[in-house]
Design a protein around this motif. Sequence first.
Motif, short mmCIF file in Angstrom:
data_model
loop_
_atom_site.label_atom_id
_atom_site.label_comp_id
_atom_site.label_asym_id
_atom_site.label_seq_id
_atom_site.Cartn_x
_atom_site.Cartn_y
_atom_site.Cartn_z
N GLY A 35 0.80 -1.22 0.00
CA GLY A 35 0.00 0.00 0.00
C GLY A 35 0.82 1.26 0.00
O GLY A 35 0.28 2.36 0.17
N ARG A 36 2.15 1.13 -0.24
CA ARG A 36 3.03 2.29 -0.18
C ARG A 36 3.83 2.45 -1.47
O ARG A 36 4.17 1.44 -2.12
N PRO A 37 4.18 3.67 -1.86
CA PRO A 37 5.05 3.88 -3.02
C PRO A 37 6.42 3.27 -2.77
O PRO A 37 6.93 3.29 -1.63
N ILE A 38 7.04 2.74 -3.82
CA ILE A 38 8.29 2.02 -3.63
C ILE A 38 9.41 2.91 -3.11
O ILE A 38 10.23 2.48 -2.29
N GLY A 39 9.48 4.17 -3.56
CA GLY A 39 10.54 5.05 -3.08
C GLY A 39 10.44 5.30 -1.59
O GLY A 39 11.45 5.31 -0.87
N GLU A 40 9.22 5.48 -1.12
CA GLU A 40 8.99 5.69 0.31
C GLU A 40 9.35 4.44 1.10
O GLU A 40 9.96 4.51 2.17
N TRP A 41 8.96 3.27 0.56
CA TRP A 41 9.24 2.01 1.26
C TRP A 41 10.75 1.78 1.35
O TRP A 41 11.26 1.35 2.40
N ILE A 42 11.49 2.04 0.26
CA ILE A 42 12.94 1.86 0.27
C ILE A 42 13.61 2.79 1.27
O ILE A 42 14.55 2.40 1.98
N ALA A 43 13.12 4.03 1.36
CA ALA A 43 13.70 4.97 2.32
C ALA A 43 13.57 4.46 3.74
O ALA A 43 14.51 4.54 4.54
N ASP A 44 12.39 3.92 4.07
CA ASP A 44 12.14 3.48 5.44
C ASP A 44 12.62 2.06 5.72
O ASP A 44 13.00 1.75 6.85
N GLY A 45 12.57 1.20 4.68
CA GLY A 45 12.86 -0.21 4.91
C GLY A 45 14.25 -0.65 4.56
O GLY A 45 14.70 -1.72 4.98
N ILE A 46 14.98 0.19 3.78
CA ILE A 46 16.33 -0.20 3.34
C ILE A 46 17.35 0.88 3.67
O ILE A 46 18.27 0.65 4.45
#
Length: 395
Positions: free
Chosen positions: A180-191
């Motif tokens: 449910g999240r944009p990939i750029g946002e997910w990468i910032a928070d998750g990686i």
Amino acid sequence: MDVADVNGAVAEGFEPVREAFAANFELLGERGAALAVYRDGHQVVDLWAGSRDVEGSAGTAPWERGTAQIVRSATKGVAAAALLLLHQRGELDLDAPVGEYWPEYKTAGKEHTRVRDLLAHRAGVPVLDRPLTPEQAADPDLGAAAVAAQAPVWEPGTDHGYHAQTYSWLTSALLQRVTGRPIGEWIADGIAGPAGAELWLGLPQAEAGRVGRIGRIEAPEKSGALKVRPKRAVTEAYADPDSLTRRAFAAITPLPDENSPAYRAAALPASNGIATADGLARFYASLIGEVDGGTRLFTPETVRLARTEHSAGPDRVLVVNTRFGLGYMLHGSASPLLGPGSFGHPGRGGALGFADPESGIAFGYVTNGLRTSVTADPRAQALVRAVRKSLPDAR
């Protein structure tokens, strides 16, 4: 360039890497670049030199330690990590049909495409019959709709070919359906955040001032450097507008201005991630171990998945033999890395990031000078050879 003109430091034993880095400027036309290498989670090489912008001349701002660049297809390794982390957490089944998470994808013969097919460039949709403009490509909904509607050019899962541009919308749409999240946002928070890595997919405005300008370069004629001539079949494939090769790279037409703020702010995980050399190396270091005693992203089992061969042999797009794990290029003739167990991803024209679990090495190289190579850039390869030479077993 003299070795003394190279900024940064190398650990004892890695002096050949500094020498090779300087030689790239003298022999191969390097304008501005940086290299970082980690071993067993600790930085052993941190080098930078030249000008921040490729067209740099006297008076142009110099490359600094925190200078970042677009790394093109080296971004694919970061996008792959996002999907593999979802699998590691039990949120994504690699053997499930893509359409189980993304119902719109179940059309035109793609109903049985598995998630692992998508990661291993076996999805059969490396081209778009109707290419997207740069403005359309930056819209994740339009990109997702385009690949969902596209008929495959081979039966998914039966062959492989490099999804040069469509990998952007395949990975970003799948991740957004799952999280449910944009990939750029997910990468910032998750990686990037957990790894402490300076890398971005969708450059924040606050970081825009540290990104240099990229452009094409050629090796000096006087260099005497070996010029590798591509095979005739490769040359013909890139020249033929109807070939899968040309069509795959032309899924975005016309080519975007990679130096434009709008392009840098978009999130295209096949092509426009931005990173420092340290950010790229630190990312790979975090996949195979703890970095500076901190976060490790991949479990040993996920490392095994990442580097287990899923595709090998003649690539229907690149027209050379390629090897892919799940989202990563593996060591081979198309993309020589440090050793047989290495996994990573080059960026067309220069950048390279990879990890080698056997030696504990993680490598990140970024440059503002783009050459015509798609995978095995001679500057990156010179640095890889120097790292190999610096390892204790090689001395």
